[in-house]
Design a protein around this motif. Structure first.
Motif, short mmCIF file in Angstrom:
data_model
loop_
_atom_site.label_atom_id
_atom_site.label_comp_id
_atom_site.label_asym_id
_atom_site.label_seq_id
_atom_site.Cartn_x
_atom_site.Cartn_y
_atom_site.Cartn_z
N UNK A 8 0.85 -1.20 0.00
CA UNK A 8 0.00 0.00 0.00
C UNK A 8 0.88 1.24 0.00
N UNK A 9 0.73 2.05 -1.02
CA UNK A 9 1.47 3.32 -1.11
C UNK A 9 0.51 4.42 -1.56
N UNK A 10 0.92 5.64 -1.32
CA UNK A 10 0.17 6.82 -1.81
C UNK A 10 -1.28 6.84 -1.33
N UNK A 11 -1.49 6.37 -0.11
CA UNK A 11 -2.81 6.44 0.50
C UNK A 11 -2.72 7.29 1.78
N UNK A 12 -3.71 8.13 2.07
CA UNK A 12 -3.66 8.94 3.28
C UNK A 12 -3.91 8.10 4.52
N UNK A 13 -3.41 8.54 5.66
CA UNK A 13 -3.76 7.85 6.91
C UNK A 13 -5.22 8.16 7.25
N UNK A 14 -5.85 7.37 8.11
CA UNK A 14 -7.24 7.66 8.49
C UNK A 14 -7.33 9.02 9.20
N UNK A 15 -8.43 9.69 8.99
CA UNK A 15 -8.67 10.95 9.69
C UNK A 15 -9.28 10.62 11.05
N UNK A 16 -8.41 10.19 11.96
CA UNK A 16 -8.82 9.85 13.32
C UNK A 16 -7.81 10.44 14.29
N UNK A 17 -8.16 10.41 15.57
CA UNK A 17 -7.25 10.89 16.59
C UNK A 17 -7.05 12.38 16.55
N UNK A 18 -8.11 13.13 16.26
CA UNK A 18 -7.98 14.58 16.24
C UNK A 18 -9.17 15.20 16.98
N UNK A 19 -9.04 16.46 17.33
CA UNK A 19 -10.06 17.20 18.05
C UNK A 19 -10.93 17.92 17.03
N UNK A 20 -12.13 17.42 16.81
CA UNK A 20 -13.02 17.96 15.78
C UNK A 20 -13.35 19.43 16.06
N UNK A 21 -13.45 19.79 17.33
CA UNK A 21 -13.73 21.18 17.68
C UNK A 21 -12.51 22.06 17.44
N UNK A 22 -11.38 21.71 18.01
CA UNK A 22 -10.20 22.56 17.91
C UNK A 22 -9.68 22.67 16.48
N UNK A 23 -9.96 21.68 15.63
CA UNK A 23 -9.47 21.68 14.26
C UNK A 23 -10.32 22.53 13.32
N UNK A 24 -11.31 23.22 13.86
CA UNK A 24 -12.25 24.00 13.03
C UNK A 24 -12.21 25.46 13.46
N UNK A 25 -11.37 26.29 12.86
CA UNK A 25 -11.26 27.69 13.28
C UNK A 25 -12.56 28.46 13.19
N UNK A 26 -13.37 28.20 12.17
CA UNK A 26 -14.65 28.91 12.07
C UNK A 26 -15.51 28.65 13.29
N UNK A 27 -15.46 27.44 13.80
CA UNK A 27 -16.26 27.08 14.97
C UNK A 27 -15.66 27.62 16.25
N UNK A 28 -14.36 27.43 16.44
CA UNK A 28 -13.75 27.90 17.69
C UNK A 28 -13.81 29.42 17.81
N UNK A 29 -13.60 30.11 16.71
CA UNK A 29 -13.66 31.57 16.75
C UNK A 29 -15.09 32.04 16.99
N UNK A 30 -16.05 31.35 16.40
CA UNK A 30 -17.44 31.72 16.62
C UNK A 30 -17.87 31.55 18.06
N UNK A 31 -17.44 30.46 18.69
CA UNK A 31 -17.75 30.25 20.10
C UNK A 31 -17.14 31.38 20.94
N UNK A 32 -15.90 31.71 20.67
CA UNK A 32 -15.24 32.78 21.43
C UNK A 32 -15.93 34.13 21.21
N UNK A 33 -16.53 34.30 20.05
CA UNK A 33 -17.21 35.56 19.73
C UNK A 33 -18.45 35.77 20.58
#
Length: 548
Positions: A8-33
């Protein structure tokens, strides 16, 4: 065969193990607003916990399992007794239990409750959208029940509880409860005033016996349902419990579960009331629509939020895949044409998130101006954001090529889910006509809307031109009903543009105004002007994965 042929080559890793909230600037900035400083740390911590859970491999498996094993109707037990129960995969209960524990049925008892719940709902819906239905119904039932204080005193603490209690028991023995809804009938659809279900008063005040059939009943495993029926005084709202105070089952007959395009993990049913179905009146006789109107508004906001969640997850998957996948000697995300597509997807996602949070903040403020603003902004946003969801998800799927068309990618599930919120709680025509109704009957609603978009005037010439064009349309009432969809679309786009001009980074606002308001883009995604700072738009939206 040699194993080396399957390297297996040239395949992305799974999109797991991340913070869905912190990874979304539009959302985090809106909450802070919108969240006051003294509460912001607590809210960020709460949403961060939920975001990390949403980005975990475990939660993603729950979503796959719940969708892979749809609910099953059991009308009778082994001895022939009628039970009318819906069985769900354990993953469904884990998803729903986590959401209830996180407070996603309660926007009513906490500071900034609607903003924090809307943000949480947007985060957790990205795991799996089907179980959002009972969360939304339960949350939205609260304002309707407040029309009957005696009922609200019993049910509101349970509906806003953080205890997930899935057992069917009398309300006095419940630690938490879920609410569903049964409004639609086969002959009337959105025209609920055409409902034929009858409600006959019983001897005790406020108690009725119902007879009729409901074509769509949302979340039929719930503890209670808000229903509309024709009482002697006209169309009236009722609360129908599944279990009566003495512990016996109410006459709530589930005839079948609907076989739906998407939303597969969630049960939607046809139900029958046989003349012995007991219910309590909510509000006055003949005031059924007025009683449920705040519930309708709350669920429409959830339609906007859920669509924003599906959009965000689709964009996140496309951004993640193209950051790792290479073709023709370069990463896909670095190729100008793919970057254009990704930036366009990111714009659509950020605009949807931003307007959802603004609506939630208006609910929290409770001012007369914001209440009037919601009267127009909710149906306009519900119309447009939910309409944009399906083509946007389809474009995100294409970014993965053939991989996106395979179920394992998760994109087909998102694509099947995408049209739902456009239909739920009134399809497109219903929303557009509701915009017209507000314009005709509530002048304060238009004043509040114009005040909202007016705060951004002078900041972008394309937005200013769009506002002038909208005012021209509003001044011309000739054939207005046939133009209602166009009007709702323009109102939503101008509102999104005004919010992004005020709050988003300049490169995001510039791109949105050029493409959505200035006409400097084609109908398909990926036709943004090449002179824009598209790399910055893409970089802002890409989710960052850290070790789980």
């Amino acid at each position: 065969m040699a194993a080396t042929t399957h390297t297996v080559t040239n395949q992305p890793p799974p999109l797991t193990g991340y913070d869905v909230f912190a990874a979304d600037p539009a959302l985090t900035e809106g909450v802070a607003r919108y969240v006051a400083e003294e509460h912001l740390g607590e809210v960020r911590e709460e949403l961060g916990r939920l975001g990390r859970a949403a980005g975990s491999a475990q939660a993603q498996r729950w979503g796959e399992q719940a969708n892979g094993s749809p609910p099953v109707l059991r009308t009778h037990d082994r001895y022939g007794h009628r039970i009318d129960e819906v069985e769900f995969h354990p993953a469904w209960h884990r998803l729903l239990g986590h959401a209830v524990t996180a407070g996603l049925t309660d926007a009513w008892s906490r500071p900034h409750g609607h903003v924090r719940r809307t943000a949480g709902f947007l985060v957790w819906t990205q795991v799996e959208a089907g179980h959002g239905c009972p969360l939304s119904m339960t949350h939205a039932a609260v304002p309707a029940l407040r029309a009957e204080p005696e009922l609200a005193a019993v049910w509101e603490p349970l509906l806003t509880s953080r205890v997930y209690d899935a057992e069917l028991r009398p309300v006095a023995r419940k630690a938490g409860a879920l609410a569903g809804m049964a409004m639609t009938e086969k002959q009337g659809g959105s025209d609920v005033r055409a409902n034929t279900t009858r409600a006959e008063p019983l001897a005790a005040a406020g108690e009725y016996a119902l007879t009729g059939h409901k074509w769509f009943c949302s979340a039929p495993m719930s503890d209670a349902f808000l229903v509309l029926a024709q009482a002697p005084g006209g169309l009236t709202c009722f609360l129908l419990p599944r279990v009566l105070p003495d512990g016996t089952r109410n006459a709530f007959r589930i005839q079948r579960l609907k076989d739906k395009l998407g939303n597969r993990s969630n049960a939607s049913a046809e139900v029958e009331f046989d003349g012995h179905t007991w219910a309590r009146r909510v509000g006055e006789e003949g005031r059924g629509v007025a009683t449920i109107i705040e519930m309708v508004a709350a669920t429409r906001l959830d339609c906007v939020t859920a669509s924003a969640a599906v959009m965000r997850q689709a964009a996140a998957q496309a951004l993640h895949h193209t950051a790792y996948r290479a073709a023709f000697g370069r990463k896909l995300a670095d190729q100008p044409l793919m970057r254009n597509v990704l930036a366009d997807l990111a714009l659509e996602s950020e605009a949807a998130t931003t307007v959802a949070l603004r609506l939630a903040a208006a609910y929290d403020s409770g001012t007369e101006r914001d209440r009037a603003f919601l009267r127009l902004a909710v149906p306009a946003a519900k119309y447009w954001v939910t309409k944009r969801c399906t083509p946007m998800v389809a474009e995100a799927l294409e970014c993965l090529g053939g991989n996106g068309y395979v179920e394992e990618s998760g994109l087909p599930r998102l694509l099947r889910e995408a049209p739902l919120n456009s239909i739920w709680e009134g399809a497109g025509n219903v929303q557009a006509l509701d915009v017209l109704r507000a314009l005709r009957r509530e002048p304060a609603a238009l004043d509040a809307y114009l005040s909202e978009i007016g705060t951004a005037r002078g900041a972008d010439h394309r937005l200013d031109r769009a506002i002038r064009g909208l005012l021209t349309e509003l001044a011309d009432l000739e054939g207005i009903e046939a133009r209602a969809r166009r009007l709702a679309e323009r109102m939503a786009l101008v509102l999104q543009g005004a919010l992004l001009v005020r709050y988003a980074p300049p490169e995001v606002a510039d791109a949105f105004c050029a493409a959505r308001l200035g006409g400097d883009a084609g109908a398909a995604f990926g036709t943004l002007p090449h002179t824009l700072d598209l790399a910055a738009v893409v970089g802002r939206a890409r989710p960052v994965v850290v070790a789980e």
